[in-house]
Design an enzyme around this catalytic site. Structure first.
Site, PDB file in Angstrom:
ATOM      1  N   CYS A  14       5.041  -0.661  -4.211  1.00 26.34           N
ATOM      2  CA  CYS A  14       3.492  -0.589  -3.957  1.00 26.34           C
ATOM      3  C   CYS A  14       2.894   0.493  -4.042  1.00 26.34           C
ATOM      4  CB  CYS A  14       3.230  -1.576  -2.762  1.00 26.34           C
ATOM      5  SG  CYS A  14       4.319  -0.784  -1.101  1.00 26.34           S
ATOM      6  N   HIS A  62      -2.899   1.079   1.351  1.00 24.39           N
ATOM      7  CA  HIS A  62      -2.078   2.497   1.277  1.00 24.39           C
ATOM      8  C   HIS A  62      -3.045   3.529   0.650  1.00 24.39           C
ATOM      9  CE1 HIS A  62       1.521   0.186   2.244  1.00 24.39           C
ATOM     10  NE2 HIS A  62       2.123   0.618   1.171  1.00 24.39           N
TER      11      HIS A  62
END
Lengths: 327, 327, 327, 327
Positions: free
Chosen positions: B144, B226
């Site tokens: 990711c 993130h």
């Protein structure tokens, strides 16, 4: 030799509270006066403070009446310790020094002035010589993040080239009211006003030479403790780095000063450290995740922004000055 | 052209749930089967899931009975989408491909295998050609964090030298149960197992050349999104960078694919952004704090680790393959 | 019938922002003026607000110049909506009404005044009759917690005896800057100044009779959404309660007002609900954990303190007044 | 009189760790064996534990090898202390007692059995007489919330009528891994499985009579410390309550037992307390917000769920039994 009598500016803030705690049973520094913003002058300390530094307000300070920041209220102390907000510090501290009062200060104005020593005691205590013999002097401590980062790099200083630094700073760095829950819970704010410039400039002054520093400062939802991920260009080998950091001591340790940590740099062996919740030490910095690749050393650094970063570094600076017989 | 019939492995996890949401009204992909761990096989989806992706379980999937991960349960679909945990993915996915079933997967095993395309559609859709004509194929999506970082760097790829990256990753990256409150509230954990190696390796494969990447991964108390602070060596000027990022589009945009963000890179003008709480976009990455000094570009990148980082990139990969007529 | 022209006091705060969002495309209320504290008067709205209510500042308000709270700046609107801080509201609102300006207000002063209707539209819309025909009127909305609790109890009102209430209130109830992260992260503060008295008093006024209410208010580390655990003395059976709550509708629903929730009370069937993160609805309250023992009904109630508790209830009150042809 | 030799079941969990800390320098209890789940048997304690109770694993236990929960591994100790998970506790503890081994346990099974004393030492130490002279006995400690609430009510016990209790329980009550960050950050979960029934039933057994208790249990994003808002029917006056609580002492205090808090109930004078972050005490409960109206006493109670609620109450129970010469 009698005790050094000090007064404290900004006594009701987080840093002020921490200093009051540190001076509670100090062997040779005696806190005799506390000062706060004009609206509070005359009040009992206990009535005007929202105490948050654990364990309740120390008895010795509770009944003191808050004095002003005016020189006349500080003529009879040996040194004024300043934990003033940056906005008011320049005017107040200048006036004090002009009136013949010595000041050690955490506030940012004048840190980069040529005539003002900017001190992290383990690194550049010698710079304190600059004020020896002056009628009245101003000594500064660096920004909290700089205090932490510079200490972790001190043993490597001569070998350092370019530095890439990403900080993850706790909300206490902005003061008790500084960051609202709504702004930071579950969030990261990748900007702290003025911080990156301060770190880069102050790091150079403390290290004694211009440094090529790339800093990005972020605020994270942590209460206490500033972290930094550092990539430092160096020609040292990893073993040398580990040895240099782990064995580092300096003037405060050699002279066994009361506030000096026995080891200023604590190496964290756990792969997942240092962590603010687990590895925070008041006056030492914790260093972990050491690795070396392509001429760059990576390290993760953690320090207590309120103690080593502010209250403690001021007290340690004063202890150092007394040991050097400057005061 | 009929709809592409797909089944979904790992359907009850966070990424699985996100895929179910994305496929709810998809114009040409039809989710016909859901699969979960052996203990749940045979149960109704609604009875076995702890749904957390907002808005309740979509009706179309609620009454589906969970099937196994065995090939016999997936013979009649065109593609299997895999959101399996890494520990079981290698065995299950290999078996599916050996049995003649096509798989697009988020799991980490085989990502670096020479014969397996590792795809971030806007960057290296051409690598999908590698599987054209095969009886059955395995296509992988990156980690990711890599998905997010690589997308933000794509327009600059040819000019990039050394990279220094510090990530601040949300807890959803470890799955719903992955990080206990006691471990991360008010804390930062400067280590995520295997993450730094994955990011460095996968970034090179996606970019199509070896890259000199220094990564430090940290976990922060953020639920979704993130972030990464990137210092990238480059010879570009800042204006060129801004222009390249802001105007970047690629195959998915040109062909107007359903899951493609109109602009894959969103420039954040606020000095204090991007922030997970404010600037998170499902399929685009947000980029801010651009500056250039000493040959290094600094940028702060934010992306949705569950959508762009996992569920969405898989769906977009399948849309791309269909547009390319590989399927 | 033309649009109702309104101005908004306290337009830059959390509640003000929420009202601006609600009025963005309102069918018959037109926001034509925004006002904020004296220091901001004259600035563009976009330049003076720190927008936090998701999705960016609506275009229609961005270029408006902030006006003062003085009556002269509000003579040409039909109604002033007030989201002023309590400390300044009494003076400003009194002056407006004396100058012939109509005001609907969220601020606490005058809520308990005999001549001032205190309105939660689904419960006591009839009390608005009190101001019909006045030259200028002041209408108040209750405290955010009272708005939520009273709505959940409305269908049971006649059967209610003693009430025991424990609230768990989110930090947004204190405004954007109201609760510092350091004070509330990982903490519960079992006291909110003035809150318990307000809830007890206002609940009685809205319900139209004195009530025996025991309230304890606590602040929890939640951003949005106030919860309450209620133990209510009643002679009703559980089935009757469930039916009364689930089927409850009132004037705003019958007249299909734009801001009225279709169902003002949503019954949560999950055993572990309602939860702020999952079950928050802008204008309806969510009710769960219903049980009955020893003549006491237990229910857990959740509502949106910014919308139903403040911005939305004001808009709904104005919609109700127009439907009643009071304005 | 020699030391009491004990072994500890569930030694690697939060409660087990806390017990190890408490027994580190205990004057007359010696921890000689630690036990954990089958997969860990044979490992060094230090290698198998994820230590989170501050300050690192105590040396004395670090090299101990984990033993099984089988009776043969506990034949040579005087008492087994059990911090086992509820699911396995019944079988293991029954077997131990059948094999002639004494057990004091925190786990929930058998708490309500007629032959098993359920002990909060300051309240019902006399119930320990029940096991005097038995070949082997099982003694239970209550649920952590019950331990805290019952202690705060003990001095008022005889005057109490109906009780309304709303708890706000910290996540450590569910164990280290018990509550994921994604589930509870910024949230409140108004349900804890089985908790309300346990509190009601156990409170009655400890108090020695049936009580009319209405409990609602909630989970809040706090790490350590359980709070409860209590409304207690009573005929006492407020002054009597304050005096009864503040002066309360009992058997453990009179006999100066090592783990007994000097004052089991600490009255908090700050209007905004008790707060978990500020007022948590290991073995005493903190009580604040006392008020009395309409025959109901309101109080807010806070206690340490890991120490007073589990590890500490077990140790104090053993100390009490020894003082009573039952062991």
């Amino acid at each position: 030799m009698g005790k050094i009598r000090v007064s404290l500016l900004g006594a009701t803030g987080l840093v002020g509270q921490s200093m009051i705690r540190m001076l509670e049973e100090h062997p040779f520094i005696e806190l005799v006066k506390v000062s706060a913003s004009p609206a509070k002058v005359g009040q009992r300390y206990c009535d005007s403070v929202r105490w948050v530094v654990g364990g309740g307000v120390p008895d010795y300070v509770c009944d003191m009446r808050l004095v002003s920041t005016e020189p006349r209220d500080h003529k009879d102390v040996d040194v004024v310790l300043s934990a003033l907000p940056n906005e008011v510090a320049a005017r107040v501290e200048d006036e004090l020094v002009r009136s013949g009062v010595n000041v050690i200060s955490n506030a940012s104005p004048r840190r980069m002035d040529a005539g003002v020593p900017l001190i992290n005691p383990e690194i550049n205590w010698q710079s304190l010589e600059q004020v020896r013999g002056r009628d009245a002097w101003l000594v500064k401590n660096p920004n909290c993040t700089t205090a932490i980062i510079s200490l972790s790099l001190a043993p490597l200083a001569e070998s350092l080239g370019r530095l890439f630094i990403t900080t993850m700073q706790s909300v206490s760095g902005a003061g008790y009211m500084g960051v609202p829950f709504l702004a930071i819970n579950g969030n990261v704010i990748p900007y702290i006003k003025g911080e990156e410039e301060k770190i880069a400039a102050e790091l150079g002054k403390i290290m004694g030479r211009e440094m090529d520093v790339h800093v990005t400062s972020t605020r994270v939802p942590v209460s206490y403790g500033h972290m930094a991920v550092i990539e430092a260009e160096t020609e040292l080998g990893l073993d040398d780095v580990v040895k240099a950091l782990g064995s580092f001591t300096s003037f405060p340790q050699l002279h066994d000063l009361p506030s000096a940590p026995r080891r200023p740099i604590i190496l964290i062996n756990d792969i997942d450290g240092p962590q603010p919740m687990r590895d925070l030490n008041p006056m030492a910095v914790s260093v972990g995740r050491l690795s070396l690749r392509g001429g760059y050393l990576r390290m993760v650094v953690l320090g207590d922004n309120i103690v080593r970063g502010a209250a403690g570094i001021t007290v340690l600076t004063l202890e150092t000055m007394r040991e050097m017989k400057i005061i």
